[in-house]
Design a protein around this motif. Structure first.
Motif, PDB file in Angstrom:
ATOM      1  N   GLN A   1      -1.585   0.418 -11.298  1.00 59.26           N
ATOM      2  CA  GLN A   1      -1.685   0.892  -9.904  1.00 59.26           C
ATOM      3  C   GLN A   1      -0.575   1.874  -9.546  1.00 59.26           C
ATOM      4  OE1 GLN A   1      -4.843   0.000  -9.706  1.00 59.26           O
ATOM      5  NE2 GLN A   1      -4.544  -0.332  -7.508  1.00 59.26           N
TER       6      GLN A   1
ATOM      7  N   HIS B   1      -5.815   3.453  -6.346  1.00 58.48           N
ATOM      8  CA  HIS B   1      -4.501   3.596  -6.969  1.00 58.48           C
ATOM      9  C   HIS B   1      -3.431   3.548  -5.874  1.00 58.48           C
ATOM     10  CE1 HIS B   1      -1.764   4.924 -10.143  1.00 58.48           C
ATOM     11  NE2 HIS B   1      -1.224   5.755  -9.270  1.00 58.48           N
ATOM     12  N   GLY B   2      -2.344   2.820  -6.152  1.00 56.12           N
ATOM     13  CA  GLY B   2      -1.273   2.705  -5.173  1.00 56.12           C
ATOM     14  C   GLY B   2      -1.392   1.513  -4.251  1.00 56.12           C
TER      15      GLY B   2
ATOM     16  N   SER C   1      -0.822   4.098  -1.097  1.00 61.56           N
ATOM     17  CA  SER C   1      -1.857   5.132  -1.235  1.00 61.56           C
ATOM     18  C   SER C   1      -1.756   6.183  -0.140  1.00 61.56           C
ATOM     19  CB  SER C   1      -3.251   4.497  -1.235  1.00 61.56           C
ATOM     20  OG  SER C   1      -3.559   3.905   0.017  1.00 61.56           O
TER      21      SER C   1
ATOM     22  N   ASP D   1       0.828  -1.207   0.000  1.00 65.26           N
ATOM     23  CA  ASP D   1       0.000   0.000   0.000  1.00 65.26           C
ATOM     24  C   ASP D   1       0.863   1.259   0.000  1.00 65.26           C
ATOM     25  OD1 ASP D   1      -1.861   1.985   0.334  1.00 65.26           O
ATOM     26  OD2 ASP D   1      -2.827   1.096   2.081  1.00 65.26           O
TER      27      ASP D   1
END
Length: 247
Positions: free
Chosen positions: A242, A156-157, A93, A91
């Motif tokens: 991503q 995303h991310g 994000s 992760d």
């Protein structure tokens, strides 16, 4: 909470795929996940998120993704039947929210997320096993990451990397034999395994599968089945979608 010693727990590990119907108490699950959080994390990035999947419809959809590894046959019943199904994600994000110009597209950033996620997830499983639970990692959820990402609504991310079934064991499987320590561990320089060492281990694995399931299966057979073909070719496009692994 009473737990077994770490060494005793680690040496007794077996993958559990049949679970009792007993739920895992909320306090126990919280402690297990907290233990995962306490692992080392590269540069204090804490690049891991865990998604607890409790929705039966989502579990059924994820099981279908996993079952693709078996040419459409509905295996992986434990994804639906285990007490807890967790998905561990790399992760970035949160990093993007705090630093919108963060360059997460470097391969090193994906490596950090993958390493941190693996360490986190293993600590979760080890802690769970020390408390009398059992579990199994589910890598086959990577069969279709775009669909999985839609099911779990990841932004995303974020990249789901591995799942985990947890619960109270309802069977007592044997341990699969590991490579001899001298094959895995070198000193000061890499030592290639000798052909005789690999051949001897292959015979050990053959005997294990013959005794356990009357299968004619070796470690070499498993290597060929997993690596002598395309290996999830859709992963790179999804990683890049991503925001990762572009340079």
């Amino acid at each position: 909470m009473n737990s077994q010693a770490a060494l005793q727990t680690a040496l007794a590990h077996r993958s559990i795929r049949k679970f009792k119907t007993d739920p895992i108490p909320a306090a126990v699950l919280e402690q297990i996940i907290t233990a995962g959080q306490m692992v080392s994390t590269s540069s204090y990035m804490q690049a891991v998120s865990v998604i607890r999947v409790t929705d039966p419809a989502k579990r059924a959809a994820i099981r279908e993704i996993c079952a693709n590894a078996y040419k459409g046959k509905m295996g992986h019943h434990y994804v639906e039947n285990c007490a807890e199904f967790l998905v561990f994600c790399a992760d970035a994000s949160r990093h993007l929210r705090l630093a919108p110009d963060a360059q997460i597209d470097w391969i090193e950033v994906m490596m950090i997320g993958a390493v941190d996620t693996g360490i986190f997830a293993q600590n979760v499983l080890l802690t769970a096993e020390s408390l009398g639970l059992g579990g199994v990692f589910i890598g086959s959820l990577r069969n279709d990451l775009p669909t999985l990402a839609r099911i779990l609504e990841v932004p995303h991310g974020v990249v789901p990397l591995v799942g985990m079934c947890l619960g109270y064991p309802d069977h007592d499987p044997g341990q699969r034999p590991r490579l001899p320590l001298q094959v895995v561990m070198s000193e000061n320089r890499y030592r290639e395994a000798e052909d005789a060492e690999l051949a001897a281990y292959d015979e050990v694995v053959k005997k294990y599968y013959k005794d356990r399931s009357n299968l004619d299966l070796s470690w070499q057979d498993q290597i060929r089945a997993n690596l002598c073909t395309e290996v999830r070719p859709g992963l790179l496009p999804f990683l890049q979608q991503q925001g990762f692994a572009k340079k």
